[in-house]
Write an enzyme that holds these catalytic residues in place. Sequence first.
Site, mmCIF file in Angstrom:
data_model
loop_
_atom_site.group_PDB
_atom_site.id
_atom_site.type_symbol
_atom_site.label_atom_id
_atom_site.label_comp_id
_atom_site.label_asym_id
_atom_site.label_seq_id
_atom_site.Cartn_x
_atom_site.Cartn_y
_atom_site.Cartn_z
ATOM 1 N N ILE A 213 0.875 -1.171 0.000
ATOM 2 C CA ILE A 213 0.000 0.000 0.000
ATOM 3 C C ILE A 213 0.914 1.222 0.000
ATOM 4 O O ILE A 213 1.708 1.412 0.919
ATOM 5 C CB ILE A 213 -1.001 -0.018 1.183
ATOM 6 C CG1 ILE A 213 -1.934 1.201 1.118
ATOM 7 C CG2 ILE A 213 -0.306 -0.146 2.509
ATOM 8 C CD1 ILE A 213 -3.127 1.112 2.068
ATOM 9 N N GLY B 282 -5.333 11.402 2.209
ATOM 10 C CA GLY B 282 -6.326 10.359 2.401
ATOM 11 C C GLY B 282 -6.215 9.186 1.445
ATOM 12 O O GLY B 282 -7.098 8.321 1.431
ATOM 13 N N ASN C 43 10.016 1.375 10.165
ATOM 14 C CA ASN C 43 9.083 2.285 9.496
ATOM 15 C C ASN C 43 8.049 2.794 10.513
ATOM 16 O O ASN C 43 6.861 2.497 10.427
ATOM 17 C CB ASN C 43 8.423 1.580 8.314
ATOM 18 C CG ASN C 43 7.667 2.527 7.421
ATOM 19 O OD1 ASN C 43 7.404 3.673 7.768
ATOM 20 N ND2 ASN C 43 7.302 2.039 6.249
ATOM 21 N N TYR D 266 -0.924 2.582 10.841
ATOM 22 C CA TYR D 266 -1.715 1.351 10.906
ATOM 23 C C TYR D 266 -2.409 1.213 12.252
ATOM 24 O O TYR D 266 -3.574 0.801 12.321
ATOM 25 C CB TYR D 266 -0.840 0.120 10.637
ATOM 26 C CG TYR D 266 -0.372 -0.013 9.213
ATOM 27 C CD1 TYR D 266 -1.261 0.031 8.146
ATOM 28 C CD2 TYR D 266 0.979 -0.196 8.923
ATOM 29 C CE1 TYR D 266 -0.824 -0.095 6.835
ATOM 30 C CE2 TYR D 266 1.427 -0.331 7.611
ATOM 31 C CZ TYR D 266 0.516 -0.271 6.578
ATOM 32 O OH TYR D 266 0.949 -0.398 5.290
#
Length: 176
Positions: free
Chosen positions: A98, A108, A137, A144
């Site tokens: 992603i 967004g 990261n 997340y």
Amino acid sequence: MNPIQILQAQPEHLLLLVDLSRETFIDTYERQNDPLHFWDYVESAFTEEKLQEELLSPASLFFLAYYEGGLAGYCKINLNRQVSGLPEDAPHMELERIYAQKLYKGMGIGKALLDKAIETGQTFGQEYLWLGVWKKNTPSIQWYERQGLARFGEQCFLMGADPQDDWLMYLNLSQY
């Protein structure tokens, strides 16, 4: 009107996907990695042949994100990809990639792609979404976590011949 549009990538998007995959991966990780290992990985993971094989696989889906008509990012999901540490009797899907292009970060794009992955997983009867994220990261890990994913384990990711430690994170799609 929502400025973000998400479309499923098709075979005719192959060259676009190759360029986008390489560009976003390089922007994200080049500065933090040994050049020899990094470029070995990039040159093997993001070839036309490799991405065509992935794009044509019925178990993998790519989605392209556009922001006001400009190509902004993408994600890749792998359906029915079980992983140790989550219930074995439930179907899992992996959010393998992603990425948003630098120009579109903070607009967004990641959230829209994650929402599309969740929606797709639910459509295909997947109970868990999981991913691996490099332990170094920190911004992505924190993002997340803000999206509701939780850590459940670790795995090794090979950047070329360089072993790197990833956190495994998951989201229970039946509770989303």
